[in-house]
Design a protein around this motif. Structure first.
Motif, PDB file in Angstrom:
ATOM      1  N   VAL B  62       0.947  -1.210  -0.167  1.00 11.26           N
ATOM      2  CA  VAL B  62      -0.165  -0.315  -0.481  1.00 11.26           C
ATOM      3  C   VAL B  62       0.345   1.879  -0.337  1.00 11.26           C
ATOM      4  CG1 VAL B  62      -1.709   1.154   1.096  1.00 11.26           C
ATOM      5  CG2 VAL B  62      -2.301  -1.278   1.050  1.00 11.26           C
ATOM      6  N   GLY B  66       0.454   4.309  -2.619  1.00 12.15           N
ATOM      7  CA  GLY B  66       0.028   5.588  -2.142  1.00 12.15           C
ATOM      8  C   GLY B  66       1.242   6.133  -2.191  1.00 12.15           C
ATOM      9  N   THR B  69       0.523   7.179  -5.842  1.00 14.58           N
ATOM     10  CA  THR B  69      -0.473   8.724  -6.478  1.00 14.58           C
ATOM     11  C   THR B  69      -0.150   9.768  -6.197  1.00 14.58           C
ATOM     12  OG1 THR B  69      -2.034   6.602  -5.135  1.00 14.58           O
ATOM     13  CG2 THR B  69      -2.610   7.890  -5.148  1.00 14.58           C
ATOM     14  N   PHE B  70       0.354   9.917  -4.965  1.00 13.43           N
ATOM     15  CA  PHE B  70       1.110  11.371  -4.534  1.00 13.43           C
ATOM     16  C   PHE B  70       1.565  11.917  -5.563  1.00 13.43           C
ATOM     17  CE2 PHE B  70       4.094  14.107  -2.616  1.00 13.43           C
ATOM     18  CZ  PHE B  70       3.207  14.946  -2.036  1.00 13.43           C
ATOM     19  N   ILE B 339      -6.164   6.858  -9.676  1.00 15.47           N
ATOM     20  CA  ILE B 339      -7.155   6.923  -8.671  1.00 15.47           C
ATOM     21  C   ILE B 339      -8.283   5.832  -9.025  1.00 15.47           C
ATOM     22  CG2 ILE B 339      -8.841   8.651  -8.279  1.00 15.47           C
ATOM     23  CD1 ILE B 339      -7.784  11.757  -9.638  1.00 15.47           C
ATOM     24  N   PHE B 340      -8.349   5.586  -9.377  1.00 15.04           N
ATOM     25  CA  PHE B 340      -9.031   4.496  -9.163  1.00 15.04           C
ATOM     26  C   PHE B 340      -8.493   3.109  -8.879  1.00 15.04           C
ATOM     27  CE2 PHE B 340     -12.157   7.287 -11.200  1.00 15.04           C
ATOM     28  CZ  PHE B 340     -13.594   7.418 -10.147  1.00 15.04           C
ATOM     29  N   PHE B 342      -5.140   2.690  -7.838  1.00 16.51           N
ATOM     30  CA  PHE B 342      -5.109   2.228  -5.985  1.00 16.51           C
ATOM     31  C   PHE B 342      -6.066   2.044  -5.991  1.00 16.51           C
ATOM     32  CE2 PHE B 342      -4.085   5.343  -2.552  1.00 16.51           C
ATOM     33  CZ  PHE B 342      -3.415   4.089  -1.472  1.00 16.51           C
ATOM     34  N   PRO B 343      -7.101   2.870  -5.234  1.00 18.27           N
ATOM     35  CA  PRO B 343      -8.030   2.092  -3.561  1.00 18.27           C
ATOM     36  C   PRO B 343      -8.526   0.633  -4.408  1.00 18.27           C
ATOM     37  CG  PRO B 343      -9.069   3.937  -5.345  1.00 18.27           C
ATOM     38  CD  PRO B 343      -8.135   4.100  -5.644  1.00 18.27           C
ATOM     39  N   LEU B 344      -8.734   0.225  -5.398  1.00 19.80           N
ATOM     40  CA  LEU B 344      -9.594  -0.935  -6.722  1.00 19.80           C
ATOM     41  C   LEU B 344      -8.260  -2.299  -6.088  1.00 19.80           C
ATOM     42  CD1 LEU B 344     -11.441   0.336  -9.011  1.00 19.80           C
ATOM     43  CD2 LEU B 344     -11.916  -0.585  -6.809  1.00 19.80           C
ATOM     44  N   ILE B 347      -5.885  -1.215  -2.403  1.00 18.56           N
ATOM     45  CA  ILE B 347      -7.199  -1.387  -0.591  1.00 18.56           C
ATOM     46  C   ILE B 347      -8.397  -2.015  -0.354  1.00 18.56           C
ATOM     47  CG2 ILE B 347      -8.386   0.626   0.517  1.00 18.56           C
ATOM     48  CD1 ILE B 347      -6.264   2.241   0.104  1.00 18.56           C
ATOM     49  N   VAL B 348      -8.771  -2.294  -1.338  1.00 17.26           N
ATOM     50  CA  VAL B 348     -10.104  -2.718  -1.210  1.00 17.26           C
ATOM     51  C   VAL B 348      -9.622  -4.570  -0.354  1.00 17.26           C
ATOM     52  CG1 VAL B 348     -12.273  -3.019  -2.555  1.00 17.26           C
ATOM     53  CG2 VAL B 348     -12.041  -1.216  -2.599  1.00 17.26           C
ATOM     54  N   LYS B 349     -10.873  -5.004   0.336  1.00 18.13           N
ATOM     55  CA  LYS B 349     -10.389  -5.892   0.476  1.00 18.13           C
ATOM     56  C   LYS B 349     -11.811  -6.722   0.916  1.00 18.13           C
ATOM     57  CE  LYS B 349      -5.884  -6.174   2.734  1.00 18.13           C
ATOM     58  NZ  LYS B 349      -5.890  -4.090   2.897  1.00 18.13           N
TER      59      LYS B 349
END
Lengths: 136, 350
Positions: B62, B66, B69-70, B339-340, B342-344, B347-349
């Motif tokens: 992560v 992250g 992304t930054f 941007i999409f 990264f979370p998908l 992060i998403v579990k």
């Protein structure tokens, strides 16, 4: 024509940049906080949508463009959403779950592996669970 | 026929430059392109109970995601400032910001390369991940065989053995007899002595692999002797309905671990045989991960080329303003996709 396209709109780009940074930090924080999975999903995707809106509205200047943006992007968006919607009933809902080899044939194997891997010790070879079948 | 000087010029079409319209139309196709990947990923993931999310399985970091992304957000900011500077005819400033954007794109790709290396080192690649204990055992068997074949190929390369390089059985027989064999005329004595000395080691490695292989093929525990004659003897003692214990992943892992401690060939085994680690749905995870991040990385590279074209201009002037704006739109889209992603992906579990 060129002049119109380069009108200055006095956007506080630095402010937008900081909002995006805060949103990214929020996404990572939601991951670290270990909320229930559905809560985390909703939160991080909401943050992603907010970030996307910021980028499109201010960095891509869509906030200041004419109505052509709707004419151009609406059909694209509809078509883009169409594919996942079309796949969802066949793949997302059922994806042959009941007959997938991972679920039927190898279920015992995977459970035996998890048991041996997360247990105190590896089981002795002679005590290998009967579910450990060959033939995958 | 004279027109009034104050009459507005008649203009048809959308009030933006053609190049910008073209870029937006292109971005429209790009939206569909990436939505197809992301949508398919979501749908496949929803339909796959037990999708791997543990970082020990996926080697997803992560922090790397992250930071990347930054990096993209900062670069997006620099691009928009560069475009603003172009509009204000501050070309030197625009050049500086575009240079920084290019630099950040390199940083993004560098971090992405580190992530890819982590996955390649652990063989988290499409089609190479065992999803069950059986597949993990079979993979360890294949990898050990590859090490044996690799070490045997060195004998074939110098010509100290005559068997066909693909004939592992023939090679093993020749290598086992090499210490007592006569030196061929066309091989120098030093080389022959070297291979004579290492022959017992490779014969031992071969017998260890063969032992495992026979158990894998028969699916019989390593506690049962693998020599066919012994099988027959052992089988004769079985009562009706009894059968040999089946081969288990833990005992194979222990077997491989023991080989890894061998002084002569342990290093090769450690390097060539991965931990037996089945990951359910690991292959489809790897496929979707590399597909999405791979195509995104290609888009990053295309963006870098666009910026490099501007930076290579000796005299940056107003004629490049539209180009910078369109390159910026493209770059923001690349940022938007990430941007999409990264979370998908990170992060998403569920």
């Amino acid at each position: 024509m060129s002049h119109e396209s380069h009108e200055t709109h006095h956007v506080n780009y630095l402010g937008v940049f900081f909002v995006l940074c805060i949103c990214t930090a929020l996404s990572v924080a939601f991951d670290l906080l270990h909320f229930p999975a559905p809560v985390t999903i909703v939160l991080v995707l909401a943050v992603a949508c907010a970030k996307a809106m910021c980028v499109m509205m201010f960095f891509m200047h869509l906030k200041f463009e004419g109505n052509w943006k709707f004419v151009l992007l609406a059909p694209t968006t509809i078509l883009a959403i169409g594919l996942p919607l079309a796949l969802f009933p066949d793949i997302g809902r059922s994806y042959y779950t009941n007959v997938a080899p991972q679920v039927t044939t190898w279920k015992d194997e995977v459970e035996a592996y998890n048991k041996s891997h997360h247990g105190e010790e590896h089981p002795e070879p002679t005590e290998t669970p009967a579910g450990e079948k060959q033939g995958g | 026929m004279s027109h009034s000087p104050k009459a507005p010029a008649l203009r048809m079409g959308i009030p933006i430059p053609n190049s910008k319209l073209g870029m937006w139309l292109f971005l429209g196709t790009e939206i569909m392109f990436f939505t197809a990947f992301i949508g398919s990923y979501i749908v496949l993931r929803l339909g796959s109970p037990g999708w791997p999310t543990d970082s020990k399985d996926t080697h997803i970091n992560v922090l790397f995601g992250g930071v990347n992304t930054f990096v993209l957000i900062v670069s997006s900011y620099f691009v928009v400032v560069a475009h603003e500077a172009m509009a204000q005819k501050k070309y030197a400033k625009a050049r500086s910001y575009l240079g920084l954007t290019l630099l950040l794109a390199f940083v993004f790709l560098g971090i992405k390369a580190l992530e890819y290396k982590g996955k390649i080192d652990h063989d988290i690649l499409p089609g190479r991940i065992p999803e069950t204990a059986t597949q993990a055992i079979a993979k360890a068997d294949r990898q050990l065989e590859a090490i044996v074949r690799s070490r045997f190929s060195e004998y074939s390369a110098v010509g100290v053995v005559n068997a066909n390089p693909g004939d592992i059985l023939g090679l093993s027989t020749e290598i086992a007899g090499l210490p007592k064999a006569n030196k061929p005329k066309d091989i120098d004595a030093g080389t022959f002595k070297l291979f004579q000395d290492r022959a017992p080691v490779d014969a031992k490695l071969y017998s260890e692999w063969l032992n495992l292989h026979q158990h894998v093929v028969a699916n019989v525990s390593l506690s049962v002797p693998a020599v066919p004659a012994d099988y027959l003897t052992a089988r004769a003692s079985l009562k009706e309905g009894e059968k040999f214990p089946e081969l288990g992943i833990a005992e194979v892992q222990d077997y491989i671990n023991k080989l890894k401690t061998n002084e002569q060939f342990g290093a090769d085994v450690s390097k060539g045989v991965f931990e037996l680690h089945p990951i359910v749905y690991g292959n489809i995870f790897a496929s979707t991960y590399f597909l999405m991040t791979g195509f995104h990385a290609i888009h990053v590279i295309v963006g870098m080329i666009l910026f490099a074209v501007v930076l290579m201009q000796k005299n940056l002037d107003g004629t490049w303003t539209d180009f910078v704006e369109n390159s910026g739109l493209y770059w923001h889209f690349v940022d938007l996709v990430w941007i999409f992603l990264f979370p998908l992906l990170y992060i998403v579990k569920w």
